[in-house]
Design a protein around this motif. Structure first.
Motif, PDB file in Angstrom:
ATOM      1  N   PRO A 185      25.295  34.477  33.757  1.00  0.00           N
ATOM      2  CA  PRO A 185      26.101  34.521  34.991  1.00  0.00           C
ATOM      3  C   PRO A 185      27.595  34.290  34.815  1.00  0.00           C
ATOM      4  O   PRO A 185      28.364  34.574  35.734  1.00  0.00           O
ATOM      5  CB  PRO A 185      25.486  33.397  35.835  1.00  0.00           C
ATOM      6  CG  PRO A 185      24.925  32.437  34.834  1.00  0.00           C
ATOM      7  CD  PRO A 185      24.430  33.288  33.699  1.00  0.00           C
TER       8      PRO A 185
ATOM      9  N   ASN B  84      22.766  39.368  31.009  1.00  0.00           N
ATOM     10  CA  ASN B  84      21.829  38.434  31.640  1.00  0.00           C
ATOM     11  C   ASN B  84      22.344  36.993  31.618  1.00  0.00           C
ATOM     12  O   ASN B  84      21.577  36.042  31.481  1.00  0.00           O
ATOM     13  CB  ASN B  84      20.458  38.502  30.963  1.00  0.00           C
ATOM     14  CG  ASN B  84      19.857  39.896  31.001  1.00  0.00           C
ATOM     15  OD1 ASN B  84      19.875  40.560  32.038  1.00  0.00           O
ATOM     16  ND2 ASN B  84      19.341  40.348  29.877  1.00  0.00           N
TER      17      ASN B  84
ATOM     18  N   TYR C 290      20.419  43.404  49.712  1.00  0.00           N
ATOM     19  CA  TYR C 290      20.857  42.554  48.618  1.00  0.00           C
ATOM     20  C   TYR C 290      21.813  41.497  49.135  1.00  0.00           C
ATOM     21  O   TYR C 290      22.442  41.626  50.189  1.00  0.00           O
ATOM     22  CB  TYR C 290      21.520  43.373  47.509  1.00  0.00           C
ATOM     23  CG  TYR C 290      22.806  44.048  47.921  1.00  0.00           C
ATOM     24  CD1 TYR C 290      24.023  43.381  47.863  1.00  0.00           C
ATOM     25  CD2 TYR C 290      22.798  45.365  48.382  1.00  0.00           C
ATOM     26  CE1 TYR C 290      25.200  43.995  48.252  1.00  0.00           C
ATOM     27  CE2 TYR C 290      23.974  45.983  48.771  1.00  0.00           C
ATOM     28  CZ  TYR C 290      25.168  45.292  48.708  1.00  0.00           C
ATOM     29  OH  TYR C 290      26.322  45.901  49.112  1.00  0.00           O
TER      30      TYR C 290
ATOM     31  N   PHE D 225      26.280  36.089  40.861  1.00  0.00           N
ATOM     32  CA  PHE D 225      24.833  36.250  41.020  1.00  0.00           C
ATOM     33  C   PHE D 225      24.565  37.378  42.006  1.00  0.00           C
ATOM     34  O   PHE D 225      25.434  37.761  42.793  1.00  0.00           O
ATOM     35  CB  PHE D 225      24.182  34.954  41.519  1.00  0.00           C
ATOM     36  CG  PHE D 225      24.522  34.613  42.947  1.00  0.00           C
ATOM     37  CD1 PHE D 225      23.689  34.997  43.992  1.00  0.00           C
ATOM     38  CD2 PHE D 225      25.685  33.917  43.255  1.00  0.00           C
ATOM     39  CE1 PHE D 225      24.004  34.690  45.306  1.00  0.00           C
ATOM     40  CE2 PHE D 225      26.015  33.612  44.570  1.00  0.00           C
ATOM     41  CZ  PHE D 225      25.159  33.999  45.591  1.00  0.00           C
ATOM     42  N   ARG D 226      23.355  37.903  41.967  1.00  0.00           N
ATOM     43  CA  ARG D 226      22.947  38.965  42.885  1.00  0.00           C
ATOM     44  C   ARG D 226      21.429  38.949  43.024  1.00  0.00           C
ATOM     45  O   ARG D 226      20.713  38.859  42.021  1.00  0.00           O
ATOM     46  CB  ARG D 226      23.416  40.337  42.387  1.00  0.00           C
ATOM     47  CG  ARG D 226      23.009  41.517  43.301  1.00  0.00           C
ATOM     48  CD  ARG D 226      23.424  42.824  42.670  1.00  0.00           C
ATOM     49  NE  ARG D 226      22.896  43.972  43.371  1.00  0.00           N
ATOM     50  CZ  ARG D 226      23.572  44.689  44.273  1.00  0.00           C
ATOM     51  NH1 ARG D 226      24.802  44.353  44.565  1.00  0.00           N
ATOM     52  NH2 ARG D 226      23.031  45.736  44.859  1.00  0.00           N
ATOM     53  N   LYS D 227      20.936  39.009  44.249  1.00  0.00           N
ATOM     54  CA  LYS D 227      19.506  39.044  44.530  1.00  0.00           C
ATOM     55  C   LYS D 227      19.207  40.258  45.411  1.00  0.00           C
ATOM     56  O   LYS D 227      19.987  40.593  46.305  1.00  0.00           O
ATOM     57  CB  LYS D 227      19.045  37.772  45.252  1.00  0.00           C
ATOM     58  CG  LYS D 227      19.269  36.485  44.461  1.00  0.00           C
ATOM     59  CD  LYS D 227      18.357  36.395  43.251  1.00  0.00           C
ATOM     60  CE  LYS D 227      18.531  35.053  42.534  1.00  0.00           C
ATOM     61  NZ  LYS D 227      17.656  34.955  41.337  1.00  0.00           N
ATOM     62  N   GLU D 228      18.081  40.906  45.150  1.00  0.00           N
ATOM     63  CA  GLU D 228      17.666  42.049  45.968  1.00  0.00           C
ATOM     64  C   GLU D 228      16.346  41.711  46.686  1.00  0.00           C
ATOM     65  O   GLU D 228      15.493  41.018  46.141  1.00  0.00           O
ATOM     66  CB  GLU D 228      17.494  43.303  45.110  1.00  0.00           C
ATOM     67  CG  GLU D 228      18.803  43.835  44.566  1.00  0.00           C
ATOM     68  CD  GLU D 228      18.647  45.176  43.892  1.00  0.00           C
ATOM     69  OE1 GLU D 228      17.498  45.609  43.667  1.00  0.00           O
ATOM     70  OE2 GLU D 228      19.683  45.807  43.586  1.00  0.00           O
ATOM     71  N   PHE D 229      16.223  42.243  47.896  1.00  0.00           N
ATOM     72  CA  PHE D 229      15.032  41.999  48.705  1.00  0.00           C
ATOM     73  C   PHE D 229      14.534  43.332  49.238  1.00  0.00           C
ATOM     74  O   PHE D 229      15.318  44.211  49.593  1.00  0.00           O
ATOM     75  CB  PHE D 229      15.362  41.072  49.883  1.00  0.00           C
ATOM     76  CG  PHE D 229      16.039  39.790  49.467  1.00  0.00           C
ATOM     77  CD1 PHE D 229      15.294  38.672  49.135  1.00  0.00           C
ATOM     78  CD2 PHE D 229      17.427  39.706  49.415  1.00  0.00           C
ATOM     79  CE1 PHE D 229      15.913  37.491  48.744  1.00  0.00           C
ATOM     80  CE2 PHE D 229      18.061  38.533  49.039  1.00  0.00           C
ATOM     81  CZ  PHE D 229      17.283  37.430  48.699  1.00  0.00           C
TER      82      PHE D 229
ATOM     83  N   GLY E 232      24.680  38.711  47.218  1.00  0.00           N
ATOM     84  CA  GLY E 232      25.273  38.260  45.974  1.00  0.00           C
ATOM     85  C   GLY E 232      26.588  37.561  46.227  1.00  0.00           C
ATOM     86  O   GLY E 232      27.040  37.408  47.370  1.00  0.00           O
TER      87      GLY E 232
END
Length: 263
Positions: A225, A223, A40, A256-260, A42
């Protein structure tokens, strides 16, 4: 003078050894990861009317901007933080490494360490003219944080941090111990919720110490930011010199946060 140089070299070597010790779980965790592991990335950008320190009894005393980043996997994370006065002067840079020793439905135990640099403005007189310059103090700190989850959204825990200062003019030894609780999802409506994080803590800086109470309140929308946050800190009994026994702020936070998934 030669003695000071040798002492600094030994401390730098100690910092390197300590960093390698903390980083060693990264190599280990990469070896035991499954063929599909989650990574992740973020971060958060905060603007506040009063920058409050990691030790909440201290504040910048003026508006500040704080930039947080976090990246890692389910065990190990790297979480640098960069703090500036809103006028652009650096305040502090902190480079956290954190490792989850234990994570279950009821328990979370985390250890961490960081090198950091804290800046302060000092007057310097040259040829009868006084200028302001930035002085940087280096620190090395480690933390231990066990938490128990009463429910999914309510937890209690203990947090301990110990730091060492490298400069002779800086605080040489700091002990920071808190008893804290976390209410993470207080429903206000279908869209809005609140977080509430009260704590009491003991702070010792060299030969001075004190007791304090802190509360952090966060208002957020699902949902979305942006969120609003306020920190309030009140001294109970202390002999540590500060600008005020009561410190507070209001902050606007974009996160924000993104997962891969690695295949």
């Amino acid at each position: 003078m030669q003695k000071d140089n040798v002492c600094l070299t030994i401390r730098d070597c100690g910092l390197l050894v300590f960093a390698l010790t903390i980083l060693s779980p990264l190599a280990f965790s990469q070896n035991i990861d499954s063929t599909k592991s989650v990574r992740y990335f973020g971060g958060a950008a905060t603007v506040t009317n009063n920058g409050i320190s990691l030790l909440p009894t201290f504040s910048l005393g003026k508006p500040a901007a704080i930039f947080d980043m976090t990246m890692g996997n389910k065990k190990l994370s790297f979480e640098p933080q960069f703090r500036f006065a809103l006028e652009g002067k650096p305040w502090s840079f902190i480079f956290w490494w954190r490792y989850k020793v234990l994570k279950t439905d009821k328990f979370l135990i985390t250890i961490g360490a960081h090198p950091s640099v804290v800046f302060r403005t000092i007057p310097v007189t040259i040829n009868g003219v006084t200028y302001e310059t930035l002085e940087a103090h280096r620190y090395l700190a480690a933390e231990f944080s066990p938490n128990y989850f009463i429910t999914k959204n309510i937890s209690v825990g203990i947090y301990y941090l110990h730091s060492r200062g490298f400069a002779e003019s800086a605080t040489q030894s700091t002990h920071f111990v808190t008893i804290n609780s976390n209410f993470s999802n207080i429903k206000l409506s279908e869209q809005f919720y609140m977080k509430f994080n009260p704590q009491v803590f003991y702070l010792k800086m060299d030969q001075r110490d004190g007791y304090y109470v802190t509360a952090t309140v966060t208002l957020a929308k699902r949902n979305f930011p942006l969120s609003l946050q306020s920190i309030m800190n009140q001294a109970i009994q202390t002999n540590i010199p500060t600008k005020s026994d009561f410190v507070w702020n209001v902050s606007l936070i974009y996160s924000f946060r993104k997962e891969f998934v690695k295949k």
